[in-house]
Design a protein around this motif. Structure first.
Motif, PDB file in Angstrom:
ATOM      1  N   HIS A  64      28.478  67.644   0.134  1.00  8.57           N
ATOM      2  CA  HIS A  64      27.047  67.355   0.268  1.00  8.57           C
ATOM      3  C   HIS A  64      26.436  66.706  -0.976  1.00  8.57           C
ATOM      4  O   HIS A  64      25.300  66.225  -0.912  1.00  8.57           O
ATOM      5  N   LEU A  65      27.160  66.694  -2.073  1.00  7.34           N
ATOM      6  CA  LEU A  65      26.625  66.169  -3.335  1.00  7.34           C
ATOM      7  C   LEU A  65      26.529  64.651  -3.286  1.00  7.34           C
ATOM      8  O   LEU A  65      27.547  63.958  -3.145  1.00  7.34           O
ATOM      9  N   ILE A  66      25.339  64.121  -3.412  1.00 12.39           N
ATOM     10  CA  ILE A  66      25.145  62.670  -3.381  1.00 12.39           C
ATOM     11  C   ILE A  66      25.351  62.103  -4.783  1.00 12.39           C
ATOM     12  O   ILE A  66      24.818  62.611  -5.759  1.00 12.39           O
ATOM     13  N   GLY A  67      26.164  61.034  -4.866  1.00  8.58           N
ATOM     14  CA  GLY A  67      26.439  60.386  -6.140  1.00  8.58           C
ATOM     15  C   GLY A  67      27.916  60.286  -6.459  1.00  8.58           C
ATOM     16  O   GLY A  67      28.288  59.808  -7.532  1.00  8.58           O
ATOM     17  N   ILE A  68      28.785  60.726  -5.531  1.00 11.40           N
ATOM     18  CA  ILE A  68      30.230  60.635  -5.757  1.00 11.40           C
ATOM     19  C   ILE A  68      30.876  59.861  -4.621  1.00 11.40           C
ATOM     20  O   ILE A  68      30.392  59.853  -3.496  1.00 11.40           O
ATOM     21  N   THR A  69      31.979  59.174  -4.925  1.00  6.78           N
ATOM     22  CA  THR A  69      32.671  58.382  -3.901  1.00  6.78           C
ATOM     23  C   THR A  69      33.781  59.164  -3.227  1.00  6.78           C
ATOM     24  O   THR A  69      34.197  58.833  -2.117  1.00  6.78           O
ATOM     25  N   GLY A  70      34.297  60.186  -3.882  1.00  6.90           N
ATOM     26  CA  GLY A  70      35.374  60.975  -3.310  1.00  6.90           C
ATOM     27  C   GLY A  70      35.688  62.160  -4.198  1.00  6.90           C
ATOM     28  O   GLY A  70      35.275  62.210  -5.356  1.00  6.90           O
ATOM     29  N   TRP A  71      36.432  63.138  -3.640  1.00 11.55           N
ATOM     30  CA  TRP A  71      36.790  64.321  -4.424  1.00 11.55           C
ATOM     31  C   TRP A  71      38.104  64.901  -3.916  1.00 11.55           C
ATOM     32  O   TRP A  71      38.538  64.610  -2.793  1.00 11.55           O
ATOM     33  N   ALA A  72      38.734  65.708  -4.752  1.00  9.86           N
ATOM     34  CA  ALA A  72      39.997  66.330  -4.380  1.00  9.86           C
ATOM     35  C   ALA A  72      40.217  67.577  -5.224  1.00  9.86           C
ATOM     36  O   ALA A  72      39.685  67.704  -6.332  1.00  9.86           O
ATOM     37  N   LYS A  73      41.013  68.497  -4.675  1.00 10.53           N
ATOM     38  CA  LYS A  73      41.487  69.628  -5.472  1.00 10.53           C
ATOM     39  C   LYS A  73      42.675  69.130  -6.292  1.00 10.53           C
ATOM     40  O   LYS A  73      43.616  68.564  -5.736  1.00 10.53           O
ATOM     41  N   ALA A  74      42.631  69.342  -7.586  1.00 10.04           N
ATOM     42  CA  ALA A  74      43.642  68.771  -8.476  1.00 10.04           C
ATOM     43  C   ALA A  74      44.461  69.862  -9.158  1.00 10.04           C
ATOM     44  O   ALA A  74      43.976  70.968  -9.402  1.00 10.04           O
ATOM     45  N   VAL A  75      45.719  69.523  -9.448  1.00  7.87           N
ATOM     46  CA  VAL A  75      46.581  70.375 -10.264  1.00  7.87           C
ATOM     47  C   VAL A  75      46.434  69.929 -11.709  1.00  7.87           C
ATOM     48  O   VAL A  75      46.550  68.742 -12.022  1.00  7.87           O
ATOM     49  N   ASN A  76      46.157  70.864 -12.574  1.00 12.31           N
ATOM     50  CA  ASN A  76      46.023  70.589 -14.007  1.00 12.31           C
ATOM     51  C   ASN A  76      47.347  70.957 -14.670  1.00 12.31           C
ATOM     52  O   ASN A  76      47.710  72.128 -14.719  1.00 12.31           O
ATOM     53  N   CYS A  77      48.092  69.949 -15.146  1.00 12.29           N
ATOM     54  CA  CYS A  77      49.420  70.215 -15.701  1.00 12.29           C
ATOM     55  C   CYS A  77      49.538  69.702 -17.131  1.00 12.29           C
ATOM     56  O   CYS A  77      48.678  68.964 -17.622  1.00 12.29           O
ATOM     57  N   GLU A  78      50.621  70.082 -17.791  1.00 10.08           N
ATOM     58  CA  GLU A  78      50.874  69.629 -19.152  1.00 10.08           C
ATOM     59  C   GLU A  78      51.094  68.115 -19.169  1.00 10.08           C
ATOM     60  O   GLU A  78      51.563  67.529 -18.193  1.00 10.08           O
ATOM     61  N   LYS A  79      50.806  67.522 -20.318  1.00 10.09           N
ATOM     62  CA  LYS A  79      50.958  66.065 -20.443  1.00 10.09           C
ATOM     63  C   LYS A  79      52.376  65.708 -20.871  1.00 10.09           C
ATOM     64  O   LYS A  79      52.612  65.118 -21.914  1.00 10.09           O
ATOM     65  N   THR A  80      53.311  66.093 -20.014  1.00  7.72           N
ATOM     66  CA  THR A  80      54.714  65.704 -20.177  1.00  7.72           C
ATOM     67  C   THR A  80      55.181  65.102 -18.869  1.00  7.72           C
ATOM     68  O   THR A  80      54.702  65.486 -17.789  1.00  7.72           O
ATOM     69  N   ILE A  81      56.115  64.189 -18.910  1.00 16.24           N
ATOM     70  CA  ILE A  81      56.556  63.533 -17.687  1.00 16.24           C
ATOM     71  C   ILE A  81      57.244  64.526 -16.765  1.00 16.24           C
ATOM     72  O   ILE A  81      57.179  64.411 -15.527  1.00 16.24           O
ATOM     73  N   GLU A  82      57.870  65.565 -17.334  1.00 17.13           N
ATOM     74  CA  GLU A  82      58.529  66.572 -16.517  1.00 17.13           C
ATOM     75  C   GLU A  82      57.502  67.365 -15.700  1.00 17.13           C
ATOM     76  O   GLU A  82      57.670  67.571 -14.490  1.00 17.13           O
ATOM     77  N   ALA A  83      56.431  67.793 -16.360  1.00 16.13           N
ATOM     78  CA  ALA A  83      55.389  68.564 -15.664  1.00 16.13           C
ATOM     79  C   ALA A  83      54.663  67.693 -14.641  1.00 16.13           C
ATOM     80  O   ALA A  83      54.339  68.144 -13.530  1.00 16.13           O
ATOM     81  N   ILE A  84      54.438  66.423 -14.989  1.00 13.33           N
ATOM     82  CA  ILE A  84      53.763  65.501 -14.077  1.00 13.33           C
ATOM     83  C   ILE A  84      54.623  65.259 -12.836  1.00 13.33           C
ATOM     84  O   ILE A  84      54.129  65.292 -11.695  1.00 13.33           O
ATOM     85  N   SER A  85      55.911  65.062 -13.026  1.00  9.43           N
ATOM     86  CA  SER A  85      56.823  64.802 -11.907  1.00  9.43           C
ATOM     87  C   SER A  85      56.892  66.007 -10.974  1.00  9.43           C
ATOM     88  O   SER A  85      56.918  65.853  -9.738  1.00  9.43           O
ATOM     89  N   GLN A  86      56.916  67.215 -11.554  1.00 10.66           N
ATOM     90  CA  GLN A  86      56.966  68.411 -10.719  1.00 10.66           C
ATOM     91  C   GLN A  86      55.675  68.570  -9.913  1.00 10.66           C
ATOM     92  O   GLN A  86      55.702  68.925  -8.733  1.00 10.66           O
TER      93      GLN A  86
END
Length: 397
Positions: A64-86
């Motif tokens: 219902h919030l006006i002013g956004i184009t889209g939204w999603a539930k996100a996973v917050n992971c470590e900034k390593t390629i291994e964590a990103i790939s998983q």
């Protein structure tokens, strides 16, 4: 839990972008006052952190919030390629359970200190998914788009939900909407909210000719559009005496148009109380007899403030589509008539002249009745914090 939303039109603002961003954050916080959630906006992304019990309230807010184009539930992971790939692999597993057969990876890397570029991250994150034949790669029309954003933290999410584009409510002043029980006026109010406007509502009730159910219907509509507009006041104006005077004294062909004129006279009084800067109606050119260009000129002549008609060039299919999107359609089609259809003439005037309208209105001698109706109005307030609290409860101390 982390939810991520993308701002849209706000990003086009320049020197005053901070004011629009502040307004968007403030509006989000108003939705979530009664639940456990934290809001922040950084570099074009709105983030909401919440506990599991608050997820439904947050998702209601983002829908219902006006002013956004889209939204999603996100996973917050470590900034390593291994964590990103998983994290990307986990998203692919969830997407397959929901019926997806193809995928692609879309990486954004605002943090240029990350050692891999976006293309390299795409390839690496897709590797395990492709090797295990979990999903097939399709970069043109994939069933699932797995998004990776490498910022101050790394966020991974799949397939955005549609947002309500526009400017944050409250960034463009305040308008007064003539809210009936039909399809059009709630959609008109919503479209002005998307341009950043606070909307209050005026409903003209002609009891006993319009039923209590008709009033309840309008109250439901007011609450539904308030879910997008942060806070809205509904002014219920008893208009029976005014309408009976019109029936008694106006030429039959002019009764509907004179009712519109009298409504505008009442609105002229009400806007001084609500401090509105314009009047909004659900009129669409040529849709009914009172909405020919000549008759719309007669209506506008009676209004002291700018009269905005956001649906003026829309057809019924477009209006119905929006009504379904904002969940007002099923309420609007309930069979309770508003005062505009009472005593409607069989052959209404199609091309009213302003000069003739002035003479007919003068003969009604109705100013005092209109003033009394405005004075006797009932007011109801709808606020998103209360809407969210009623639906999802309140946070624990």
């Amino acid at each position: 839990m982390t939810y991520l939303a993308k701002i849209g039109e706000l990003s086009l603002k320049k020197s005053n972008i901070k004011e629009f961003e502040r307004r968007l954050c403030q509006n989000t916080q108003l939705y979530l006052e009664t639940v456990n959630a934290k809001v922040k906006l950084i570099a074009g992304r709105l983030y909401i952190e919440c506990d599991e019990d608050s997820e439904k309230a947050v998702e209601f807010t983002l829908n219902h919030l006006i002013g956004i184009t889209g939204w999603a539930k996100a996973v917050n992971c470590e900034k390593t390629i291994e964590a990103i790939s998983q994290a990307a692999y986990d998203c692919a597993v969830a997407a397959k359970k929901n019926g997806a057969k193809t995928f692609k990876i879309d990486t954004r890397r605002p943090d240029k200190s990350f050692p891999m570029n976006s293309y390299e991250v795409n390839c690496e994150a897709a590797g395990k998914i492709d090797d295990e034949k979990l999903l097939a790669v399709d970069v043109h029309k994939p069933d699932a788009v797995i998004n990776i954003e490498i910022r101050e933290k790394c966020y991974v999410y799949c397939n955005q939900n549609t947002g309500c584009r526009g400017l944050p409510v409250g960034s463009s002043g305040r308008g007064l909407l003539l809210l009936s029980g039909g399809l059009d006026s709630p959609v008109a109010g919503y479209r002005m909210m998307r341009r950043g406007m606070y909307i209050d509502c005026a409903y003209f009730h002609s009891y006993p000719y319009t039923s209590e159910e008709a009033q309840k219907k309008v109250e439901t509509l007011a609450e539904k559009i308030a879910a997008y507009g942060i806070c809205s006041h509904l002014h219920i104006i008893p208009f029976t005496d005014v309408q009976m005077r019109i029936k008694e004294r106006a030429p039959q062909a002019w009764t509907t148009l004179m009712l519109r004129v009298c409504m505008m006279k009442a609105v002229n009084m009400l806007v001084k109380i609500t401090q509105s800067q314009c009047v909004v109606t659900g009129e669409s050119l040529g849709q009914v007899a009172s909405q020919t260009i000549e008759n719309m000129n007669v209506t506008e002549d009676a209004c002291d403030l700018p009269l905005l008609r956001p649906l003026v060039g829309m057809d019924k299919e477009e209006i119905v589509e929006t009504a379904n999107f904002i969940d007002t359609y099923e309420t609007s089609i309930l069979p309770y008539e508003d005062c505009c259809v009472l005593f409607s003439p069989r052959h209404p005037v199609l091309r009213g002249r302003i000069e003739e309208a002035h003479e007919i209105y003068k003969s009604l001698e109705v100013d005092q009745l209109i003033a009394e109706a405005v004075e006797k109005r009932e007011m109801k307030k709808f606020h998103v914090r209360n809407i969210v609290a009623q639906k999802y409860g309140t946070k624990s101390n």
